[in-house]
Design a protein around this motif. Structure first.
Motif, PDB file in Angstrom:
ATOM      1  N   ALA A 102      -3.800   3.481  -3.352  1.00  0.00           N
ATOM      2  CA  ALA A 102      -2.892   3.173  -4.458  1.00  0.00           C
ATOM      3  C   ALA A 102      -1.975   2.041  -4.002  1.00  0.00           C
ATOM      4  N   CYS A 103      -1.868   1.003  -4.818  1.00  0.00           N
ATOM      5  CA  CYS A 103      -1.110  -0.182  -4.434  1.00  0.00           C
ATOM      6  C   CYS A 103      -0.168  -0.622  -5.554  1.00  0.00           C
ATOM      7  N   THR A 104       0.686  -1.557  -5.207  1.00  0.00           N
ATOM      8  CA  THR A 104       1.573  -2.193  -6.177  1.00  0.00           C
ATOM      9  C   THR A 104       1.399  -3.707  -6.060  1.00  0.00           C
ATOM     10  N   ASP A 105       1.752  -4.429  -7.121  1.00  0.00           N
ATOM     11  CA  ASP A 105       1.750  -5.889  -7.145  1.00  0.00           C
ATOM     12  C   ASP A 105       0.350  -6.476  -6.957  1.00  0.00           C
ATOM     13  N   ALA A 106      -0.484  -6.334  -7.998  1.00  0.00           N
ATOM     14  CA  ALA A 106      -1.859  -6.833  -7.954  1.00  0.00           C
ATOM     15  C   ALA A 106      -1.948  -8.336  -7.680  1.00  0.00           C
ATOM     16  N   ASN A 127      -5.320   2.710 -17.977  1.00  0.00           N
ATOM     17  CA  ASN A 127      -4.280   1.724 -17.661  1.00  0.00           C
ATOM     18  C   ASN A 127      -4.278   1.360 -16.177  1.00  0.00           C
ATOM     19  N   MET A 128      -5.463   0.981 -15.665  1.00  0.00           N
ATOM     20  CA  MET A 128      -5.579   0.701 -14.243  1.00  0.00           C
ATOM     21  C   MET A 128      -6.401  -0.567 -14.004  1.00  0.00           C
ATOM     22  N   LEU A 129      -6.008  -1.306 -12.981  1.00  0.00           N
ATOM     23  CA  LEU A 129      -6.747  -2.454 -12.478  1.00  0.00           C
ATOM     24  C   LEU A 129      -7.201  -2.122 -11.058  1.00  0.00           C
ATOM     25  N   GLN A 130      -8.438  -2.493 -10.745  1.00  0.00           N
ATOM     26  CA  GLN A 130      -8.968  -2.267  -9.400  1.00  0.00           C
ATOM     27  C   GLN A 130      -9.360  -3.605  -8.782  1.00  0.00           C
ATOM     28  N   LEU A 131      -9.044  -3.766  -7.513  1.00  0.00           N
ATOM     29  CA  LEU A 131      -9.540  -4.881  -6.716  1.00  0.00           C
ATOM     30  C   LEU A 131     -10.395  -4.298  -5.604  1.00  0.00           C
ATOM     31  N   PHE A 132     -11.523  -4.958  -5.317  1.00  0.00           N
ATOM     32  CA  PHE A 132     -12.429  -4.501  -4.266  1.00  0.00           C
ATOM     33  C   PHE A 132     -12.574  -5.597  -3.220  1.00  0.00           C
ATOM     34  N   MET A 181      -8.617  -1.058  -4.210  1.00  0.00           N
ATOM     35  CA  MET A 181      -7.160  -1.070  -4.345  1.00  0.00           C
ATOM     36  C   MET A 181      -6.822  -0.843  -5.803  1.00  0.00           C
ATOM     37  N   ASN A 182      -6.135   0.266  -6.093  1.00  0.00           N
ATOM     38  CA  ASN A 182      -5.847   0.666  -7.464  1.00  0.00           C
ATOM     39  C   ASN A 182      -4.407   0.353  -7.828  1.00  0.00           C
ATOM     40  N   PHE A 183      -4.260  -0.296  -8.972  1.00  0.00           N
ATOM     41  CA  PHE A 183      -2.948  -0.658  -9.514  1.00  0.00           C
ATOM     42  C   PHE A 183      -2.842   0.040 -10.869  1.00  0.00           C
ATOM     43  N   ARG A 184      -1.981   1.023 -10.941  1.00  0.00           N
ATOM     44  CA  ARG A 184      -1.844   1.853 -12.141  1.00  0.00           C
ATOM     45  C   ARG A 184      -0.679   1.408 -13.001  1.00  0.00           C
ATOM     46  N   VAL A 227       0.858  -1.188   0.000  1.00  0.00           N
ATOM     47  CA  VAL A 227       0.000   0.000   0.000  1.00  0.00           C
ATOM     48  C   VAL A 227       0.889   1.230   0.000  1.00  0.00           C
ATOM     49  N   ALA A 228       0.743   2.052  -1.054  1.00  0.00           N
ATOM     50  CA  ALA A 228       1.607   3.215  -1.215  1.00  0.00           C
ATOM     51  C   ALA A 228       0.989   4.509  -0.691  1.00  0.00           C
ATOM     52  N   ALA A 229      -0.367   4.651  -0.812  1.00  0.00           N
ATOM     53  CA  ALA A 229      -0.995   5.921  -0.430  1.00  0.00           C
ATOM     54  C   ALA A 229      -2.501   5.789  -0.471  1.00  0.00           C
TER      55      ALA A 229
END
Length: 135
Positions: A87-91, A114-119, A130-133, A3-5
């Motif tokens: 904002a996250c990394t490593d989906a 260019n984004m993936l979301q996990l809920f 959780m957003n992975f850009r 988790v970045a922010a």
């Protein structure tokens, strides 16, 4: 740590015009249409001074990608906050962690940005997006 922010807060409301007017007119923030929208009649993004969309405002009647697994009931007060986005990394790693914890996870891809979301829902019933850009 993945988790970045904090990414944004989403408010679903029956008063789109009044809510967006508050952020724009009272707080002096910039309001723009959400991606894919031509206007702010059903939703809008409220930008910070760096032009980041930190508050998303959407009509309670809009269909959100998470509604199938986590139905929404309009409310006032803190109940109007639909989810907290981070904002996250490593989906793949995040998905594994969530599923290992026994959580239901739903996914939404937004190729145009260019984004993936996990809920998933935390132990208190708070939905996390959780957003992975830049996939």
């Amino acid at each position: 740590m993945p988790v970045a922010a904090l990414d944004h807060v989403n408010v679903r409301t029956t008063d789109i015009a009044g809510t967006l007017a508050f952020y724009r007119d009272v707080l002096g923030m910039e309001v723009v249409p959400a991606p894919g929208a031509n206007d702010i009649t059903r939703s809008g993004w409220v930008l910070d001074t760096a032009k980041r969309p930190i508050i998303h405002v959407g009509s309670a009647e809009l269909n959100y990608p998470s509604d199938g697994t986590h139905p929404f009931t309009p409310a006032n007060g803190s109940g109007a906050v639909h989810h907290v986005a981070i904002a996250c990394t490593d989906a793949p790693d995040m998905r594994r962690r969530l599923e290992a914890a026994g959580l239901d996870v739903s996914e939404n891809a937004i190729p145009s940005i260019n984004m993936l979301q996990l809920f998933a829902v935390d132990p208190n019933g708070i939905m996390l997006e959780m957003n992975f850009r830049d996939l």
